[in-house]
Every structure is written in structure tokens, then in C-alpha cells.
Design a protein around this motif. Structure first.
Motif, PDB file in Angstrom:
ATOM      1  N   SER A   1       0.850  -1.191   0.000  1.00  0.00           N
ATOM      2  CA  SER A   1       0.000   0.000   0.000  1.00  0.00           C
ATOM      3  C   SER A   1       0.881   1.235   0.000  1.00  0.00           C
ATOM      4  CB  SER A   1      -0.927   0.000   1.221  1.00  0.00           C
ATOM      5  OG  SER A   1      -0.171   0.092   2.421  1.00  0.00           O
ATOM      6  N   ASN A   2       0.271   2.382  -0.309  1.00  0.00           N
ATOM      7  CA  ASN A   2       0.948   3.682  -0.220  1.00  0.00           C
ATOM      8  C   ASN A   2       2.294   3.680  -0.949  1.00  0.00           C
ATOM      9  OD1 ASN A   2       1.279   6.345   0.497  1.00  0.00           O
ATOM     10  ND2 ASN A   2       1.874   5.921   2.614  1.00  0.00           N
ATOM     11  N   VAL A   3       2.249   3.394  -2.239  1.00  0.00           N
ATOM     12  CA  VAL A   3       3.460   3.223  -3.054  1.00  0.00           C
ATOM     13  C   VAL A   3       3.930   4.570  -3.606  1.00  0.00           C
ATOM     14  CG1 VAL A   3       4.415   2.111  -5.110  1.00  0.00           C
ATOM     15  CG2 VAL A   3       2.752   0.899  -3.683  1.00  0.00           C
ATOM     16  N   ILE A   4       5.256   4.768  -3.588  1.00  0.00           N
ATOM     17  CA  ILE A   4       5.881   5.948  -4.193  1.00  0.00           C
ATOM     18  C   ILE A   4       7.045   5.459  -5.046  1.00  0.00           C
ATOM     19  CG2 ILE A   4       7.103   8.117  -3.793  1.00  0.00           C
ATOM     20  CD1 ILE A   4       5.708   8.294  -1.088  1.00  0.00           C
ATOM     21  N   VAL A   5       7.173   5.991  -6.261  1.00  0.00           N
ATOM     22  CA  VAL A   5       8.260   5.618  -7.166  1.00  0.00           C
ATOM     23  C   VAL A   5       9.027   6.887  -7.537  1.00  0.00           C
ATOM     24  CG1 VAL A   5       8.878   4.533  -9.367  1.00  0.00           C
ATOM     25  CG2 VAL A   5       6.869   3.729  -8.099  1.00  0.00           C
ATOM     26  N   PHE A   6      10.362   6.839  -7.478  1.00  0.00           N
ATOM     27  CA  PHE A   6      11.172   7.993  -7.857  1.00  0.00           C
ATOM     28  C   PHE A   6      12.563   7.508  -8.232  1.00  0.00           C
ATOM     29  CE2 PHE A   6      11.697   7.252  -3.383  1.00  0.00           C
ATOM     30  CZ  PHE A   6      13.033   7.476  -3.111  1.00  0.00           C
ATOM     31  N   GLU A   7      13.413   8.421  -8.701  1.00  0.00           N
ATOM     32  CA  GLU A   7      14.778   8.060  -9.063  1.00  0.00           C
ATOM     33  C   GLU A   7      15.739   9.140  -8.612  1.00  0.00           C
ATOM     34  OE1 GLU A   7      14.646   7.507 -13.284  1.00  0.00           O
ATOM     35  OE2 GLU A   7      14.564   9.651 -13.722  1.00  0.00           O
ATOM     36  N   ARG A   8      16.997   8.757  -8.490  1.00  0.00           N
ATOM     37  CA  ARG A   8      18.071   9.686  -8.168  1.00  0.00           C
ATOM     38  C   ARG A   8      19.081   9.653  -9.313  1.00  0.00           C
ATOM     39  NH1 ARG A   8      15.112  11.984  -5.599  1.00  0.00           N
ATOM     40  NH2 ARG A   8      14.655  11.762  -3.385  1.00  0.00           N
ATOM     41  N   LEU A   9      19.528  10.856  -9.728  1.00  0.00           N
ATOM     42  CA  LEU A   9      20.358  10.969 -10.922  1.00  0.00           C
ATOM     43  C   LEU A   9      21.782  11.436 -10.634  1.00  0.00           C
ATOM     44  CD1 LEU A   9      17.708  12.578 -13.306  1.00  0.00           C
ATOM     45  CD2 LEU A   9      18.275  10.160 -13.022  1.00  0.00           C
ATOM     46  N   THR A  10      22.073  11.835  -9.383  1.00  0.00           N
ATOM     47  CA  THR A  10      23.435  12.221  -9.005  1.00  0.00           C
ATOM     48  C   THR A  10      23.760  11.648  -7.636  1.00  0.00           C
ATOM     49  OG1 THR A  10      22.801  14.288  -7.874  1.00  0.00           O
ATOM     50  CG2 THR A  10      23.202  14.411 -10.256  1.00  0.00           C
ATOM     51  N   TRP A  11      25.044  11.415  -7.387  1.00  0.00           N
ATOM     52  CA  TRP A  11      25.472  10.906  -6.083  1.00  0.00           C
ATOM     53  C   TRP A  11      25.104  11.888  -4.987  1.00  0.00           C
ATOM     54  CZ3 TRP A  11      28.754  12.635  -2.240  1.00  0.00           C
ATOM     55  CH2 TRP A  11      29.097  11.690  -1.260  1.00  0.00           C
ATOM     56  N   LYS A  12      25.254  13.181  -5.268  1.00  0.00           N
ATOM     57  CA  LYS A  12      24.966  14.196  -4.259  1.00  0.00           C
ATOM     58  C   LYS A  12      23.507  14.156  -3.847  1.00  0.00           C
ATOM     59  CE  LYS A  12      25.487  19.154  -3.331  1.00  0.00           C
ATOM     60  NZ  LYS A  12      25.923  20.463  -3.899  1.00  0.00           N
ATOM     61  N   SER A  13      22.599  14.079  -4.816  1.00  0.00           N
ATOM     62  CA  SER A  13      21.173  14.045  -4.474  1.00  0.00           C
ATOM     63  C   SER A  13      20.816  12.750  -3.764  1.00  0.00           C
ATOM     64  CB  SER A  13      20.318  14.206  -5.737  1.00  0.00           C
ATOM     65  OG  SER A  13      20.447  13.085  -6.588  1.00  0.00           O
ATOM     66  N   LEU A  14      21.453  11.665  -4.142  1.00  0.00           N
ATOM     67  CA  LEU A  14      21.197  10.376  -3.497  1.00  0.00           C
ATOM     68  C   LEU A  14      21.577  10.424  -2.027  1.00  0.00           C
ATOM     69  CD1 LEU A  14      20.509   7.294  -3.897  1.00  0.00           C
ATOM     70  CD2 LEU A  14      22.951   6.971  -4.258  1.00  0.00           C
ATOM     71  N   GLN A  15      22.794  10.870  -1.742  1.00  0.00           N
ATOM     72  CA  GLN A  15      23.278  10.859  -0.366  1.00  0.00           C
ATOM     73  C   GLN A  15      22.645  11.955   0.468  1.00  0.00           C
ATOM     74  OE1 GLN A  15      24.352   8.752   1.631  1.00  0.00           O
ATOM     75  NE2 GLN A  15      26.570   8.670   1.428  1.00  0.00           N
ATOM     76  N   GLN A  16      22.507  13.154  -0.092  1.00  0.00           N
ATOM     77  CA  GLN A  16      21.961  14.250   0.693  1.00  0.00           C
ATOM     78  C   GLN A  16      20.493  14.034   1.012  1.00  0.00           C
ATOM     79  OE1 GLN A  16      22.776  18.031  -1.137  1.00  0.00           O
ATOM     80  NE2 GLN A  16      24.843  18.085  -0.338  1.00  0.00           N
ATOM     81  N   GLN A  17      19.751  13.456   0.057  1.00  0.00           N
ATOM     82  CA  GLN A  17      18.347  13.182   0.334  1.00  0.00           C
ATOM     83  C   GLN A  17      18.226  12.191   1.469  1.00  0.00           C
ATOM     84  OE1 GLN A  17      15.780  14.680  -1.272  1.00  0.00           O
ATOM     85  NE2 GLN A  17      14.354  13.704   0.139  1.00  0.00           N
ATOM     86  N   HIS A  18      19.111  11.191   1.462  1.00  0.00           N
ATOM     87  CA  HIS A  18      19.070  10.194   2.524  1.00  0.00           C
ATOM     88  C   HIS A  18      19.398  10.829   3.873  1.00  0.00           C
ATOM     89  CE1 HIS A  18      19.584   6.496   4.709  1.00  0.00           C
ATOM     90  NE2 HIS A  18      20.781   6.876   5.058  1.00  0.00           N
ATOM     91  N   VAL A  19      20.412  11.705   3.890  1.00  0.00           N
ATOM     92  CA  VAL A  19      20.787  12.355   5.144  1.00  0.00           C
ATOM     93  C   VAL A  19      19.630  13.189   5.673  1.00  0.00           C
ATOM     94  CG1 VAL A  19      22.312  14.058   6.175  1.00  0.00           C
ATOM     95  CG2 VAL A  19      23.247  12.358   4.611  1.00  0.00           C
ATOM     96  N   ALA A  20      18.942  13.911   4.782  1.00  0.00           N
ATOM     97  CA  ALA A  20      17.820  14.738   5.209  1.00  0.00           C
ATOM     98  C   ALA A  20      16.689  13.889   5.780  1.00  0.00           C
ATOM     99  CB  ALA A  20      17.308  15.560   4.028  1.00  0.00           C
TER     100      ALA A  20
END
Length: 302
Positions: free
Chosen positions: A34-53
Motif C-alpha cells: 500500500s501507499n506506493v511511491i516511485v522515484f529516481e536519483r540521478l546524481t550521487w549528491k542528491s542520493l546521499q543528501q536526500q538520505h541524510v535529510a
């Protein structure tokens, strides 16, 4: 319809009668999302910083590498993901990303909650998943259904994700035992430092003491850790302490004083300030929301 003339081609040549018309195939604990979300990350910076946030996640996270390999550390175990590989991270598993091959990258994420089927997904955790052709096609279907602007397509999204996870479960359990684990043995110093940081929460060690036990100077460890991990020692320990606190709050028998102590805080006021900084609410408010299943961070994705 043009396909009518060949309609029988997709069916077996013969379907035999059932032995019992009242007892059929059933899966009482089948996977239901349930409650599915799909997205992608295109740079290492966005991948890691999003996770940290996000600090930590309370949902299932299914990721797949479409471009640029890298390593995902899950609870201190490192998993090398090459292009095509996938990994399932379950709620409250502490994970982050290291040594991403290069930018631009393309990592696909599907996050979801689970209505039932926990045992099946438990079989998929702590393993590098290598989808077969049929599973690959289901991945594509999920991504395309999510991207479609047609409401009818979205209706098919969750059942398709259920099929994808079921297919991953079936194909993974068919693999020989030696192929199931997937954890890499490299980057031993990272695993050692992660373990020491977690011990420092219990033992009250300073970062200087952590560095000495790891065989580094504090300055060298701070620089090397942040360069490799994309976040500081302090940010990593804060995330771990916050995860620990959330996990403990789920236990109705655990008092807030116990939560604070087991999360590495000997002072209740310091613990309160920490929770306010990390969650934007008091420990009591956070605890109530966690136990009622209402705690969600608006940025929580991966």
C-alpha cells in the motif's frame, strides 16, 4: 478484434478438472502493498543528501541500479550493486550509500508500506537481488504505471508491485545458498568504524576514542569518513541515535527515560533538545505518534 483468431495460442492445450471444487490454491500471507511511491536519483549528491535529510526510513525501500554501480551499507554490511542489481531495505534498517561509480547515475526507488507478507520480504533482506527477465519486465511495468497520467493505469500499480515482489521472492529462493548473501568483504575499515560509532553510543566514547580504537587520528578519521560516506561522523551517529530512539519508542513497555538512556543520553533535557532538532517535536509527542503509527516525515523517501 485482430487477436481473436489466435486467442487459443496463449492457453494450455488442455486444462484438467480440479480434484475438489471447493479447495483451490491460496496464499494466506501473500504480499500486499500500500501507499506506493516511485522515484529516481540521478546524481550521487542528491542520493546521499536526500538520505541524510530523511535521517531514517519507516517504509520498505526497493532500489535498483539502472546506471552507475555503487555500494549500499545496510546495518554495517556492504552490498556492491552493479547495473541491474536490486536491494530491499526493510523499515528501521540503517542504510547509506558509498563509492558510487560516477555521475550521472540512475537509481530507481520504490517505497511502500506492507499490509501483509512480512515473512516473504524478510527472505529478501540482506541480499543482493539479481532480477531475471520476467522480473525486469515487472520493474518496467511498475515504473511506467507510476509515470502514466491515466488514473486507470495507477489502479494497476499496486497489484503489479505485489507481483514484482512475489517474483523476486520466488527467484531468490531458487538460487544456490552461496549466491544468496551478496555482502562484500571490502571496505573493512568502514564496517569497523560504524561498529565503533554504535558502541560509542552505549559506552559514551568521544570521537577521539573511536578514532584511537580504529587506528586513526581523529582528524584523519573525520576527513576520511566524510569523504567516503558523504556525511560527517557526528551526522552518522545522530542518525543512528535517532533510529535507536524511534525503534525503542515502538515498545509500549519502554519508558522515555529508558529510551533516552539506551539512545546514549544521560540527560533528559539534552535528549529532548536532540529529538526536537531531529523530529521537530518533543519526545512525548514523537513517542505517541510512533506508537499510534502516525509518525511520518514529509521528506521521507529513501
Amino acid at each position: 478484434m485482430a487477436f481473436i483468431g489466435q486467442i487459443s495460442d496463449v492457453f494450455p492445450s488442455q486444462i484438467s478438472d480440479p480434484k475438489n471444487y471447493y479447495e483451490g490454491t491460496d496464499l494466506p500471507n501473500r504480499i500486499i502493498c500500500s501507499n506506493v511511491i516511485v522515484f529516481e536519483r540521478l546524481t550521487w549528491k542528491s542520493l546521499q543528501q536526500q538520505h541524510v535529510a530523511n535521517r531514517m526510513h519507516h517504509r520498505y525501500v526497493l532500489m535498483r541500479v539502472l546506471k552507475s554501480s555503487g555500494i549500499v551499507s545496510v546495518d554495517g554490511q556492504n552490498y556492491q550493486l552493479d547495473v541491474g542489481d536490486a536491494l530491499l531495505v526493510t523499515p528501521y534498517q540503517f542504510h547509506h550509500y558509498i563509492e558510487i561509480e560516477s555521475d550521472p547515475l540512475r537509481w530507481l526507488f520504490i517505497t511502500f508500506e506492507l499490509e501483509q507478507g512480512q515473512p516473504a520480504l524478510a527472505d529478501l533482506s540482506y541480499r543482493r537481488l539479481q532480477p531475471d527477465l520476467q522480473t525486469h519486465q515487472l520493474w518496467g511495468e511498475v515504473a511506467n504505471l507510476w509515470s502514466s497520467e491515466q488514473g486507470a493505469s495507477r489502479v494497476e500499480l499496486i497489484p503489479t508491485l505485489d507481483r514484482l515482489l512475489a517474483r523476486l521472492h520466488v527467484t531468490t529462493l531458487r538460487l544456490p545458498q552461496q549466491e544468496l548473501e551478496g555482502a562484500t568483504t571490502g571496505h573493512g575499515w568502514i564496517a569497523q568504524v560504524e561498529s565503533l560509532i554504535k558502541r560509542s553510543v552505549r559506552e559514551g566514547w568521544t570521537f577521539e576514542e573511536v578514532a584511537q580504537r580504529a587506528g586513526f587520528s581523529e582528524r584523519h578519521l573525520r576527513e576520511r569518513f566524510e569523504r567516503q560516506m558523504g556525511l560527517s561522523l557526528r551526522a552518522y551517529r545522530s542518525q543512528y541515535q535517532f533510529q535507536t530512539a524511534i525503534s525503542l519508542m515502538r515498545d509500549a513497555k519502554c519508558s522515555l527515560a529508558d529510551v533516552a538512556e539506551l539512545s546514549g543520553f544521560n540527560s533528559q533535557p539534552v535528549f529532548t533538545r536532540f529529538i526536537r532538532r531531529m523530529a521537530g517535536r518533543t519526545p512525548r509527542e514523537l513517542c505517541r505518534q510512533v506508537r499510534e503509527g502516525r509518525y511520518e516525515q514529509s521528506t521521507e523517501l529513501s
